[in-house]
Structures are given as structure tokens and as C-alpha cells.
Design a protein around this motif. Structure first.
Motif, PDB file in Angstrom:
ATOM      1  N   ASP A 195     -40.514  11.886   4.353  1.00 54.51           N
ATOM      2  CA  ASP A 195     -39.212  12.230   4.933  1.00 54.51           C
ATOM      3  C   ASP A 195     -38.107  12.170   3.885  1.00 54.51           C
ATOM      4  O   ASP A 195     -38.144  11.331   2.986  1.00 54.51           O
ATOM      5  N   PRO A 196     -37.106  13.049   4.017  1.00 53.06           N
ATOM      6  CA  PRO A 196     -35.979  13.011   3.075  1.00 53.06           C
ATOM      7  C   PRO A 196     -35.110  11.768   3.287  1.00 53.06           C
ATOM      8  O   PRO A 196     -35.112  11.174   4.373  1.00 53.06           O
ATOM      9  N   PHE A 197     -34.410  11.388   2.231  1.00 55.71           N
ATOM     10  CA  PHE A 197     -33.522  10.232   2.270  1.00 55.71           C
ATOM     11  C   PHE A 197     -32.083  10.698   2.027  1.00 55.71           C
ATOM     12  O   PHE A 197     -31.848  11.638   1.265  1.00 55.71           O
ATOM     13  N   ARG A 198     -31.143  10.000   2.623  1.00 58.55           N
ATOM     14  CA  ARG A 198     -29.729  10.212   2.359  1.00 58.55           C
ATOM     15  C   ARG A 198     -29.190   8.933   1.714  1.00 58.55           C
ATOM     16  O   ARG A 198     -29.405   7.822   2.228  1.00 58.55           O
ATOM     17  N   VAL A 199     -28.526   9.080   0.578  1.00 55.81           N
ATOM     18  CA  VAL A 199     -27.918   7.943  -0.107  1.00 55.81           C
ATOM     19  C   VAL A 199     -26.411   8.191  -0.182  1.00 55.81           C
ATOM     20  O   VAL A 199     -25.976   9.236  -0.658  1.00 55.81           O
ATOM     21  N   GLU A 200     -25.646   7.244   0.320  1.00 55.68           N
ATOM     22  CA  GLU A 200     -24.179   7.331   0.283  1.00 55.68           C
ATOM     23  C   GLU A 200     -23.639   6.052  -0.336  1.00 55.68           C
ATOM     24  O   GLU A 200     -23.815   4.961   0.222  1.00 55.68           O
ATOM     25  N   LEU A 201     -23.008   6.185  -1.490  1.00 56.42           N
ATOM     26  CA  LEU A 201     -22.514   5.022  -2.222  1.00 56.42           C
ATOM     27  C   LEU A 201     -21.007   5.118  -2.428  1.00 56.42           C
ATOM     28  O   LEU A 201     -20.489   6.185  -2.768  1.00 56.42           O
ATOM     29  N   THR A 202     -20.333   4.005  -2.252  1.00 57.86           N
ATOM     30  CA  THR A 202     -18.897   3.950  -2.505  1.00 57.86           C
ATOM     31  C   THR A 202     -18.674   3.677  -3.988  1.00 57.86           C
ATOM     32  O   THR A 202     -19.080   2.627  -4.506  1.00 57.86           O
ATOM     33  N   ALA A 203     -18.042   4.640  -4.661  1.00 57.40           N
ATOM     34  CA  ALA A 203     -17.779   4.531  -6.098  1.00 57.40           C
ATOM     35  C   ALA A 203     -16.680   3.499  -6.359  1.00 57.40           C
ATOM     36  O   ALA A 203     -15.925   3.143  -5.454  1.00 57.40           O
ATOM     37  N   PRO A 204     -16.563   3.041  -7.609  1.00 56.22           N
ATOM     38  CA  PRO A 204     -15.512   2.073  -7.934  1.00 56.22           C
ATOM     39  C   PRO A 204     -14.102   2.565  -7.584  1.00 56.22           C
ATOM     40  O   PRO A 204     -13.236   1.755  -7.256  1.00 56.22           O
ATOM     41  N   ASP A 205     -13.880   3.882  -7.660  1.00 64.82           N
ATOM     42  CA  ASP A 205     -12.535   4.404  -7.359  1.00 64.82           C
ATOM     43  C   ASP A 205     -12.354   4.762  -5.887  1.00 64.82           C
ATOM     44  O   ASP A 205     -11.351   5.343  -5.497  1.00 64.82           O
TER      45      ASP A 205
END
Length: 260
Positions: A195-205
Motif C-alpha cells: 500500500d502507498p504511504f503518505r508522509v506529512e512533515l512540519t518543516a522548521p519554517d
């Protein structure tokens, strides 16, 4: 040490994301920190490794990368040593480097990382050359070296009790972490989930970095620095603010890595 499988990356012909300048900047930032540390015998979180061991490891890895790029046939002897010595291979090299006087080791690391960055800059971005367990290109080696400087740098920052300020350079480390999903499962003898994955990360800015389809059921979310700490195995994911939705996503964060 970054033993990495071949990711078969489709890479651009040139460094259009500024990873080489980011690589130099990452080294310079760690340089400022270790230059201010007079006692390099301070232990770091890596068992048996002092600050000197960490810098020796980085200098040695840069020298190996330069050898692999310039004299691939000669680098074959290094691959043979790695196979023969097994798990003690990196420890032995780090101990040898750590035994050198601090000033000499610092000079060697500085000269070596500058020479490697210049060599990568002067090599076609898609030129394949040998590395441990794989072939790599400058397009992959540059973020690999950045990742290692950042990860081993984290050990030094932790050792001296200084906060490791996150920067946008983490995007290169996070990208390797996302690409390393198959490696992470393979390292513990598991097939990569289909299955595909979704990655959502909050950047430093404060921006959001995303990978994968928006509708994916398997989701990983959190701060970019926490994800990078997790995939470089500097923190267990339970000690970060990362959240995983879906059984496969949870397993990935448990086993996540960007090297073997």
C-alpha cells in the motif's frame, strides 16, 4: 556508517535542489560546535564513541567516498575489508582516527570534506560509482553525506548538551528517510508493504513537506526533525511527536532507518 541499498533513483542531471551547498553548510555548522569543544574525549550516545570517534568516522567516510569516486578499483580493497571485519569495521576505523591529536583530526576532516564536496560538484550528477552493497551517484552520495554529518552531529550536540537547531537542510535527510522505507523493512526481514504511504512533515519554517498520495491510508505525520531523528535511529519514534496511522505505518516507524 551508511551502508545503503540501491534505491534506483531517477535523478536530475544537475544539483537543482542545492544539496551540495547544504552539505557544505552542515559540515560547517558541526565544525563550529566541535571547534568550541576542547575535550574530544567526552562520551557520546553511541556506545564507546567519544566526540573524537564521531569526527574520525566522518573523516574516514569522506575519504572512502572520495576513493570510491576517483579510484573505484582501489576502493574494492576497502569493500573487502568491510566484508572481512563485519560489525567491527567502522568501530576499528573510528578508534584509529580518534587516537590522533585533536588538531590533526580536525584538519583532516576539514580538508577531506571540502575535497569530497568539490569532487562531487565536478562529477556528472548521474555518474555511477561503487559503494557499500550498492552503486551510488553524486546525486545520492551528496544527501547521504549530509545525512551522516547531521546524524553524527546530533550525537555530538547531545554529548555537549547543546540544542541542535533544525534547518531546511533536513528536507534532504527526510527525503532519504522516505526513500528508505523498503530498506527499513528489508533490514528486519519483512517485505515492503504494497500500500502507498503518505508522509506529512512540519518543516522548521512552518511549511509542510509531503510525499505520497493524499488519499493513502498509511500515514506518517509530525515534525521534520522528529522524523529525521527517527530514521537516523537517534531517537525511538515513541520518544518523538511522530504519529502513524495504519499498522504498516506504525511498523515502519518502529524499524525506520536510512542505513544498515
Amino acid at each position: 556508517m551508511a551502508h545503503m541499498l540501491n534505491y534506483n533513483l531517477a535523478v536530475p542531471d544537475v544539483d537543482d535542489v542545492g544539496v551540495l551547498s547544504a552539505l557544505v553548510a552542515e559540515g560547517d555548522e558541526l565544525d563550529v560546535l566541535v571547534r568550541a569543544v576542547d575535550d574530544w574525549s567526552i562520551p557520546t550516545p553511541a556506545p564507546g564513541w567519544t566526540v573524537a570517534h564521531q569526527i574520525a568516522h566522518l573523516a574516514w567516510a569522506d575519504a572512502n567516498a572520495l576513493s570510491a569516486l576517483r579510484t573505484p578499483d582501489a576502493f574494492g580493497a576497502e569493500l573487502g575489508r568491510a566484508e572481512a571485519e563485519g560489525s567491527g569495521y567502522a568501530d576499528k576505523a573510528a578508534a584509529a582516527g580518534a587516537a590522533k591529536p585533536r588538531s590533526i583530526l580536525l584538519d583532516e576532516w576539514r580538508a577531506g570534506r571540502a575535497e569530497l564536496a568539490a569532487a562531487l560538484r565536478d562529477t556528472p550528477w548521474d555518474h555511477a560509482f561503487p559503494w557499500y552493497m550498492s552503486k551510488v551517484t553524486p546525486a545520492l552520495m551528496a544527501p547521504l553525506r549530509l545525512m551522516e554529518i547531521w546524524a553524527h552531529g546530533q550525537d555530538v550536540f547531545d554529548a555537549v548538551g547543546v540544542a541542535h537547531r533544525p534547518t531546511d537542510r533536513l528536507q534532504h535527510v527526510a527525503s532519504l528517510g522516505v526513500l528508505g522505507r523498503a530498506l527499513s523493512f528489508a533490514a528486519v526481514g519483512l517485505p515492503e508493504p504494497a500500500d502507498p504511504f503518505r508522509v506529512e512533515l512540519t518543516a522548521p519554517d512552518g511549511r509542510t513537506w509531503v510525499w505520497g498520495p493524499e488519499a493513502a491510508a498509511q500515514r506518517v505525520q509530525g515534525g521534520a526533525i522528529d522524523f529525521c531523528l527517527c530514521v537516523t535511529r537517534r531517537r525511538p519514534w515513541s520518544e518523538t511527536n511522530m504519529t502513524a496511522t495504519g499498522e504498516d505505518a506504525q511498523k515502519w516507524l518502529e524499524v525506520a532507518r536510512v542505513f544498515l
